[in-house]
Design an enzyme around this catalytic site. Structure first.
Site, PDB file in Angstrom:
ATOM      1  N   ASP A  96     111.952  -1.614  23.742  1.00  0.00           N
ATOM      2  CA  ASP A  96     111.396  -1.967  25.044  1.00  0.00           C
ATOM      3  C   ASP A  96     111.724  -3.430  25.339  1.00  0.00           C
ATOM      4  O   ASP A  96     111.337  -4.318  24.570  1.00  0.00           O
ATOM      5  CB  ASP A  96     109.869  -1.770  24.976  1.00  0.00           C
ATOM      6  CG  ASP A  96     109.275  -1.358  26.305  1.00  0.00           C
ATOM      7  OD1 ASP A  96     109.743  -1.874  27.332  1.00  0.00           O
ATOM      8  OD2 ASP A  96     108.328  -0.540  26.300  1.00  0.00           O
ATOM      9  N   ASP A 191     111.632  -2.785  31.059  1.00  0.00           N
ATOM     10  CA  ASP A 191     110.350  -2.806  31.749  1.00  0.00           C
ATOM     11  C   ASP A 191     110.522  -3.309  33.193  1.00  0.00           C
ATOM     12  O   ASP A 191     111.237  -4.296  33.426  1.00  0.00           O
ATOM     13  CB  ASP A 191     109.420  -3.767  30.973  1.00  0.00           C
ATOM     14  CG  ASP A 191     107.971  -3.673  31.400  1.00  0.00           C
ATOM     15  OD1 ASP A 191     107.397  -2.580  31.311  1.00  0.00           O
ATOM     16  OD2 ASP A 191     107.410  -4.711  31.816  1.00  0.00           O
ATOM     17  N   GLU A 243     112.618   1.130  34.028  1.00  0.00           N
ATOM     18  CA  GLU A 243     111.346   1.511  34.626  1.00  0.00           C
ATOM     19  C   GLU A 243     111.330   0.959  36.050  1.00  0.00           C
ATOM     20  O   GLU A 243     111.413  -0.253  36.249  1.00  0.00           O
ATOM     21  CB  GLU A 243     110.177   0.930  33.829  1.00  0.00           C
ATOM     22  CG  GLU A 243     108.847   1.467  34.337  1.00  0.00           C
ATOM     23  CD  GLU A 243     107.655   0.574  34.001  1.00  0.00           C
ATOM     24  OE1 GLU A 243     106.538   1.091  33.942  1.00  0.00           O
ATOM     25  OE2 GLU A 243     107.843  -0.630  33.818  1.00  0.00           O
ATOM     26  N   HIS A 317     102.321   5.442  28.213  1.00  0.00           N
ATOM     27  CA  HIS A 317     101.205   4.597  27.805  1.00  0.00           C
ATOM     28  C   HIS A 317     100.451   3.986  28.987  1.00  0.00           C
ATOM     29  O   HIS A 317      99.481   3.257  28.778  1.00  0.00           O
ATOM     30  CB  HIS A 317     101.741   3.478  26.907  1.00  0.00           C
ATOM     31  CG  HIS A 317     102.680   2.575  27.659  1.00  0.00           C
ATOM     32  ND1 HIS A 317     103.915   3.005  28.100  1.00  0.00           N
ATOM     33  CD2 HIS A 317     102.546   1.306  28.088  1.00  0.00           C
ATOM     34  CE1 HIS A 317     104.504   2.026  28.769  1.00  0.00           C
ATOM     35  NE2 HIS A 317     103.695   0.981  28.774  1.00  0.00           N
ATOM     36  N   ASP A 318     100.914   4.210  30.206  1.00  0.00           N
ATOM     37  CA  ASP A 318     100.229   3.672  31.396  1.00  0.00           C
ATOM     38  C   ASP A 318      99.499   4.756  32.182  1.00  0.00           C
ATOM     39  O   ASP A 318      98.916   4.469  33.235  1.00  0.00           O
ATOM     40  CB  ASP A 318     101.246   3.031  32.357  1.00  0.00           C
ATOM     41  CG  ASP A 318     101.882   1.772  31.791  1.00  0.00           C
ATOM     42  OD1 ASP A 318     101.230   1.095  30.976  1.00  0.00           O
ATOM     43  OD2 ASP A 318     103.020   1.476  32.178  1.00  0.00           O
TER      44      ASP A 318
HETATM   45  O1  TEU Z   1     104.364  -1.141  33.764  1.00  0.00           O
HETATM   46  C1  TEU Z   1     104.692  -1.406  35.069  1.00  0.00           C
HETATM   47  C2  TEU Z   1     103.795  -0.898  36.111  1.00  0.00           C
HETATM   48  O2  TEU Z   1     103.822  -1.358  37.221  1.00  0.00           O
HETATM   49  C3  TEU Z   1     102.860   0.173  35.824  1.00  0.00           C
HETATM   50  O3  TEU Z   1     103.161   1.303  35.233  1.00  0.00           O
HETATM   51  C4  TEU Z   1     101.499  -0.339  35.728  1.00  0.00           C
HETATM   52  O4  TEU Z   1     101.020  -0.412  34.431  1.00  0.00           O
HETATM   53  C5  TEU Z   1     100.645   0.592  36.518  1.00  0.00           C
HETATM   54  O5  TEU Z   1     101.214   0.718  37.759  1.00  0.00           O
HETATM   55  C6  TEU Z   1      99.306   0.022  36.675  1.00  0.00           C
HETATM   56  O6  TEU Z   1      98.584   0.858  37.497  1.00  0.00           O
HETATM   57  C7  TEU Z   1     105.023  -1.822  32.770  1.00  0.00           C
HETATM   58  C8  TEU Z   1     104.490  -1.412  31.415  1.00  0.00           C
HETATM   59  O7  TEU Z   1     104.770  -0.058  31.218  1.00  0.00           O
HETATM   60  C9  TEU Z   1     103.030  -1.736  31.357  1.00  0.00           C
HETATM   61  O8  TEU Z   1     102.421  -1.278  30.190  1.00  0.00           O
HETATM   62  C10 TEU Z   1     102.902  -3.220  31.485  1.00  0.00           C
HETATM   63  O9  TEU Z   1     101.548  -3.570  31.566  1.00  0.00           O
HETATM   64  C11 TEU Z   1     103.620  -3.753  32.728  1.00  0.00           C
HETATM   65  O10 TEU Z   1     104.914  -3.220  32.895  1.00  0.00           O
HETATM   66  C12 TEU Z   1     103.794  -5.237  32.624  1.00  0.00           C
HETATM   67  O11 TEU Z   1     104.750  -5.547  31.657  1.00  0.00           O
END
Ligand code: TEU
Length: 543
Positions: A96, A191, A243, A317-318
């Site tokens: 990542d 990310d 992403e 994980h989100d």
């Molecule tokens: O996530 C980006 C992101 O915008 C989302 O998936 C966010 O966590 C969600 O919309 C909130 O409602 C990435 C990572 O996957 C996440 O875990 C991190 O917190 C984020 O970037 C910041 O690095």
């Protein structure tokens, strides 16, 4: 050559997979220990969420050193050992890369704050903030020490956005990717990579929290080509996934079309917002099947027609567990879990399995805000209360939507700490671990079905390579699509409802063979009845 379209990726949240040191936190040795299990499942690549040094404000997405291992998770030697051992199982790693922002504890930010002009240009500093909102709540700008300037943080205040316009920043970040390539890593997940390209002049944008002003800016495509050329593009079979936050199909076609030399594939999240009320995450609403189906169709066809490539996923994980969002789990957990799996594993794109999904893990049944660790959830709870919701109302929303839902420890067995650890885990376990765990599910319905789907992709080129076309578009219960490769066709039905559904099969398929069913194999006739949450895939060899 390009990446292997037969591959299936398995995502591991290292903090929650397996603890071998007894501190309640998962580690790299723990992942190594579980390689035989992963090999049995049949996956090809493991995507690891960040395990680098970090103050852990955002669980590792706030990186303070890009080229080291956080002692919480082990050592660099452990990492190297993991790469080598995984390889002996035919498994490769995907790392990542969080290159949009770094932690304010990173030495670049500390030097900038101390007045070093060279490092100040690593960040996005302005005299006056814009009206953009941070994705974790509040304004997206914070005072930069006592300089009178402000720095941009699209996420937490401790995650400072990096200035990709500065060639020195790009050079440093490319070095990071190459550091891990030198360790034998070929695959990367980037990310929020569609946010890296900021305009020179940043302007107020009252629409959608400011997102249009910094999302999918044209220069992002240029940066991705540079990244590709300087790093992973040198490995012919590397697999990369970006992403993409609040993105569009046109941009995603361009990000992933091989001729453009940007990325192999994209994650988009539109299908996981169909249970948002008015587009807002912190609300409660039953999901809208028609929107889900239409999104899958529109994206599936556009990517197929224009040579783009999707990463296919229900969980990460989100996200709260998809089983809790899209299935009547009380009555149809096995059927729903296998149907959801088939609906993406038989589609066009690269499937991702998020740890625990293969055993049908559910959201935990937390009873108090004290159980939550995630910064986004904690901020959201405060904002919900401030906006006038009662404790109960606010808690009900967090419970359904929190990112911690998917971050609870992996459930290996029914022991006190679910075989995850000998100590109390950093995040509470799901209550379901007594019934839902690897030990019991390996001979259950879900795990073997995942094994089967993963194996089918390897044996049937039509699954890995075939085109995608929408089918039965008018249905309000069935998500169906047709794959085609040369003379072969595959028609896939997924009944998303808890009701039986009758349908007419096109003549040509009545001579087909059942390739997959999550119930006992039905006889193929022109009139078919799908049972609740049934998946049925019918193959014809000579269309
Ligand atoms: O996530 C980006 C992101 O915008 C989302 O998936 C966010 O966590 C969600 O919309 C909130 O409602 C990435 C990572 O996957 C996440 O875990 C991190 O917190 C984020 O970037 C910041 O690095």
């Amino acid at each position: 050559m390009s990446f292997d379209k037969k591959s299936v990726v398995y995502q591991i949240y290292p903090k929650s997979y397996k603890d071998t040191t007894g501190n309640g936190i998962g580690d790299l040795q723990g992942i190594k220990e579980k390689l035989p299990y992963l090999s049995e499942l049949g996956i090809d690549v493991i995507w690891l969420n960040p395990f680098y040094p970090s103050p852990q404000r955002d669980n590792g997405y706030d990186i303070s050193d890009y080229t080291a291992v956080n002692p919480l998770f082990g050592t660099m030697a452990d990492f190297e050992d993991l790469v080598t051992t995984a390889k002996s199982y035919g498994i490769e790693l995907m790392l990542d890369m969080v290159l949009n922002h770094c932690s304010t504890e990173h030495e670049w930010f500390k030097k900038a704050l101390a007045g070093d002009a060279y490092y100040q240009d690593f960040f996005i500093l302005r005299d006056k903030p814009t009206d953009w909102l941070s994705k974790f709540g509040g304004n997206a700008w914070a005072p930069f020490g006592d300089t009178g300037k402000y720095y941009l943080h699209l996420f937490d205040v401790t995650q400072a956005d990096l200035n990709w316009r500065n060639p020195h920043v790009r050079e440093e970040l490319f070095k990071v990717v190459n550091f891990w390539r030198d360790k034998g890593v070929k695959h990367f997940r980037f990310d929020v990579v569609n946010l890296i390209g900021k305009d020179e002049v940043l302007v107020d944008c009252p629409v959608n929290d400011g997102k249009p002003a910094y999302t999918d800016r044209p220069i992002t495509h240029d940066y991705l080509r540079m990244l590709n050329e300087a790093t992973f593009g040198q490995d012919s079979d590397s697999m990369t996934v970006g992403e993409m936050s609040s993105t569009t199909i046109d941009n995603c076609v361009n990000y992933s079309n091989p001729e453009r030399h940007e990325l192999s594939m994209v994650f988009n999240f539109h299908h996981l917002k169909v249970d948002y009320d008015n587009g807002q995450k912190w609300t409660l609403k039953a999901y809208d099947f028609d929107s889900l189906k239409n999104l899958f169709h529109t994206w599936g066809e556009a990517m197929s027609d224009n040579d783009g490539w999707n990463a296919l996923f229900w969980n990460n994980h989100d996200q709260p567990r998809a089983l809790n969002r899209f299935v009547d789990v009380k009555n149809f957990r096995n059927e729903g879990a296998t149907m959801l799996a088939a609906s993406i594993h038989l589609s066009r794109g690269t499937p991702y399995v998020y740890m625990g999904e293969e055993i049908g893990m559910l959201d935990p049944d937390f009873t108090s805000m004290d159980d939550y660790v995630d910064i986004e959830s904690i901020n959201a709870y405060r904002e919900l209360r401030d906006s006038g919701k009662t404790d109960e109302e606010a808690f009900a929303i967090i419970k359904a939507k929190s990112r911690d839902n998917s971050r609870t420890p992996m459930q290996w067995d029914d022991s006190t700490y679910a075989g995850f650890s000998t100590a109390k885990p950093w995040l509470a376990l799901g209550a379901s671990h007594k019934d839902i765990n690897v030990a019991s599910e390996m001979s259950g319905k879900i795990f073997p079905f995942y094994q089967k789907l993963i194996a089918l992709r390897k044996n049937y080129p039509i699954i890995a390579e075939g085109d995608y076309k929408a089918a039965y578009q008018e249905s309000h219960q069935i998500y169906a699509f047709e794959r085609q490769l040369d003379e072969q066709k595959l028609l896939v039905f997924n009944n998303f409802s808890a009701e039986k559904v009758e349908l007419d099969l096109p003549e040509v398929y009545t001579n087909g063979q059942v390739l997959v069913s999550n119930y006992t194999t039905p006889k193929i006739t022109q009139k078919l009845t799908l049972t609740p949450y049934q998946t049925l895939a019918i193959l014809i060899e000579n269309a």
